[in-house]
Design a protein around this motif. Structure first.
Motif, PDB file in Angstrom:
ATOM      1  N   GLN A 106       0.835  -1.193   0.000  1.00 26.16           N
ATOM      2  CA  GLN A 106       0.000   0.000   0.000  1.00 26.16           C
ATOM      3  C   GLN A 106       0.879   1.256   0.000  1.00 26.16           C
ATOM      4  O   GLN A 106       1.983   1.236   0.533  1.00 26.16           O
ATOM      5  CB  GLN A 106      -0.916   0.019   1.216  1.00 26.16           C
ATOM      6  N   GLN A 107       0.359   2.341  -0.597  1.00 26.23           N
ATOM      7  CA  GLN A 107       1.055   3.629  -0.719  1.00 26.23           C
ATOM      8  C   GLN A 107       2.288   3.500  -1.594  1.00 26.23           C
ATOM      9  O   GLN A 107       2.391   4.133  -2.635  1.00 26.23           O
ATOM     10  CB  GLN A 107       1.415   4.203   0.661  1.00 26.23           C
ATOM     11  N   ALA A 108       3.264   2.727  -1.161  1.00 24.34           N
ATOM     12  CA  ALA A 108       4.441   2.433  -1.978  1.00 24.34           C
ATOM     13  C   ALA A 108       4.835   0.988  -1.717  1.00 24.34           C
ATOM     14  O   ALA A 108       4.752   0.512  -0.578  1.00 24.34           O
ATOM     15  CB  ALA A 108       5.593   3.369  -1.644  1.00 24.34           C
ATOM     16  N   TYR A 109       5.280   0.292  -2.761  1.00 24.38           N
ATOM     17  CA  TYR A 109       5.726  -1.084  -2.562  1.00 24.38           C
ATOM     18  C   TYR A 109       7.090  -1.079  -1.875  1.00 24.38           C
ATOM     19  O   TYR A 109       8.014  -0.362  -2.285  1.00 24.38           O
ATOM     20  CB  TYR A 109       5.834  -1.824  -3.896  1.00 24.38           C
ATOM     21  N   VAL A 110       7.213  -1.892  -0.827  1.00 19.58           N
ATOM     22  CA  VAL A 110       8.487  -2.074  -0.131  1.00 19.58           C
ATOM     23  C   VAL A 110       8.767  -3.567  -0.067  1.00 19.58           C
ATOM     24  O   VAL A 110       7.962  -4.333   0.478  1.00 19.58           O
ATOM     25  CB  VAL A 110       8.465  -1.487   1.287  1.00 19.58           C
ATOM     26  N   GLY A 111       9.853  -3.985  -0.632  1.00 15.16           N
ATOM     27  CA  GLY A 111      10.236  -5.386  -0.617  1.00 15.16           C
ATOM     28  C   GLY A 111      11.562  -5.581   0.083  1.00 15.16           C
ATOM     29  O   GLY A 111      12.485  -4.772  -0.069  1.00 15.16           O
ATOM     30  N   ASN A 112      11.662  -6.634   0.889  1.00 16.84           N
ATOM     31  CA  ASN A 112      12.929  -7.007   1.510  1.00 16.84           C
ATOM     32  C   ASN A 112      13.592  -8.040   0.607  1.00 16.84           C
ATOM     33  O   ASN A 112      13.079  -9.147   0.431  1.00 16.84           O
ATOM     34  CB  ASN A 112      12.686  -7.591   2.903  1.00 16.84           C
ATOM     35  N   VAL A 113      14.719  -7.680   0.013  1.00 13.72           N
ATOM     36  CA  VAL A 113      15.421  -8.549  -0.927  1.00 13.72           C
ATOM     37  C   VAL A 113      16.720  -9.025  -0.291  1.00 13.72           C
ATOM     38  O   VAL A 113      17.526  -8.207   0.167  1.00 13.72           O
ATOM     39  CB  VAL A 113      15.722  -7.824  -2.255  1.00 13.72           C
ATOM     40  N   THR A 114      16.912 -10.334  -0.265  1.00 17.27           N
ATOM     41  CA  THR A 114      18.111 -10.921   0.331  1.00 17.27           C
ATOM     42  C   THR A 114      18.838 -11.733  -0.731  1.00 17.27           C
ATOM     43  O   THR A 114      18.222 -12.527  -1.447  1.00 17.27           O
ATOM     44  CB  THR A 114      17.735 -11.826   1.522  1.00 17.27           C
ATOM     45  N   PHE A 115      20.147 -11.527  -0.829  1.00 15.93           N
ATOM     46  CA  PHE A 115      20.977 -12.175  -1.843  1.00 15.93           C
ATOM     47  C   PHE A 115      21.959 -13.130  -1.167  1.00 15.93           C
ATOM     48  O   PHE A 115      22.621 -12.754  -0.196  1.00 15.93           O
ATOM     49  CB  PHE A 115      21.804 -11.142  -2.626  1.00 15.93           C
ATOM     50  N   GLU A 116      22.080 -14.329  -1.692  1.00 17.60           N
ATOM     51  CA  GLU A 116      23.162 -15.198  -1.250  1.00 17.60           C
ATOM     52  C   GLU A 116      24.482 -14.652  -1.792  1.00 17.60           C
ATOM     53  O   GLU A 116      24.489 -13.859  -2.745  1.00 17.60           O
ATOM     54  CB  GLU A 116      22.928 -16.630  -1.740  1.00 17.60           C
ATOM     55  N   PRO A 117      25.632 -15.017  -1.186  1.00 12.86           N
ATOM     56  CA  PRO A 117      26.916 -14.520  -1.690  1.00 12.86           C
ATOM     57  C   PRO A 117      27.060 -14.769  -3.195  1.00 12.86           C
ATOM     58  O   PRO A 117      26.734 -15.850  -3.697  1.00 12.86           O
ATOM     59  CB  PRO A 117      27.943 -15.328  -0.888  1.00 12.86           C
ATOM     60  N   GLY A 118      27.507 -13.752  -3.907  1.00 14.94           N
ATOM     61  CA  GLY A 118      27.706 -13.863  -5.343  1.00 14.94           C
ATOM     62  C   GLY A 118      26.473 -13.622  -6.181  1.00 14.94           C
ATOM     63  O   GLY A 118      26.559 -13.533  -7.408  1.00 14.94           O
ATOM     64  N   CYS A 119      25.313 -13.475  -5.560  1.00  9.49           N
ATOM     65  CA  CYS A 119      24.083 -13.250  -6.316  1.00  9.49           C
ATOM     66  C   CYS A 119      23.937 -11.769  -6.676  1.00  9.49           C
ATOM     67  O   CYS A 119      24.189 -10.897  -5.848  1.00  9.49           O
ATOM     68  CB  CYS A 119      22.879 -13.710  -5.495  1.00  9.49           C
TER      69      CYS A 119
END
Length: 208
Positions: A106-119
């Motif tokens: 809502q209002q603005a999309y907020v996503g938590n993005v997690t990367f494995e090493p090297g991604c």
């Protein structure tokens, strides 16, 4: 260095446990394990602080001696945000494995993005007739952000990246560390995303 942090959120028993630990490495592990509790306690005691104030305070104190490298398990334990499921819907636009947790729709999309090493994700552009773009708030680990034609910028917890619309760029983890950021989509008119080519492997491998 940790006195202010402990005074802000620890009970006397917690502080005694911390002081009894044998070395800095053990103290760092202790702070990581108890970070969620400390954030909640500080928020209760200082209601005028925003969530971003608390986030900045902890990432710049409790983690400033980690060398910024973290494993995926360490991020899972330390981050106040769950990493979510594997990012299968966008896997074709990533080299390596990532995880996505949509925190706000809502209002603005907020996503938590997690990367494995090297991604890292592929080069991409956030298009918009007006407004648009993206903001990254780095919460854990070590990673990189690069705009087309410019040097790569190292990222660590506490860093903020403002990405204008129409700028070709990529972001992702360092080779030796998992990485996590919040991605905020800036509202705009006629917005869309264009995914481009993968990041050159030799160029990525040359980053420290």
């Amino acid at each position: 260095m940790h006195d202010e942090l402990l005074d802000a959120g620890c009970t006397p028993e917690c502080q005694a446990e911390y002081e009894a630990l044998p070395d800095d490495e053990a103290r760092l592990c202790y702070l990581k394990r108890h970070r969620r509790h400390l954030v909640e306690t500080l928020h209760q005691q200082q209601e005028k602080l925003s969530c971003l104030d608390i986030y900045y305070f902890y990432t710049r104190t409790a983690f400033e001696r980690t060398g910024d490298r973290m494993t995926l398990d360490e991020i899972k334990q330390a981050s106040p945000f769950a990493i979510g499921g594997e990012n299968v819907n966008y896997a074709q636009y990533f080299d390596g494995k990532s995880y996505l947790n949509g925190l706000s729709l809502q209002q603005a999309y907020v996503g938590n993005v997690t990367f494995e090493p090297g991604c890292r994700n592929h080069w991409h552009i956030h298009h918009a007739k007006s407004g648009g773009g993206q903001i990254l708030l780095v919460t854990a680990g070590r990673g990189w952000y690069q705009e087309w034609g410019k040097p790569a910028r190292e990222l660590k917890a506490g860093d903020v990246v403002n990405i204008p619309s129409e700028v070709k760029h990529w972001h992702g983890a360092a080779k030796d560390s998992a990485f996590q950021h919040l991605a905020i989509e800036v509202p705009g008119e006629e917005t869309s995303n264009e995914w481009c080519e993968p990041v050159d492997s030799a160029a990525y491998d040359a980053l420290p």
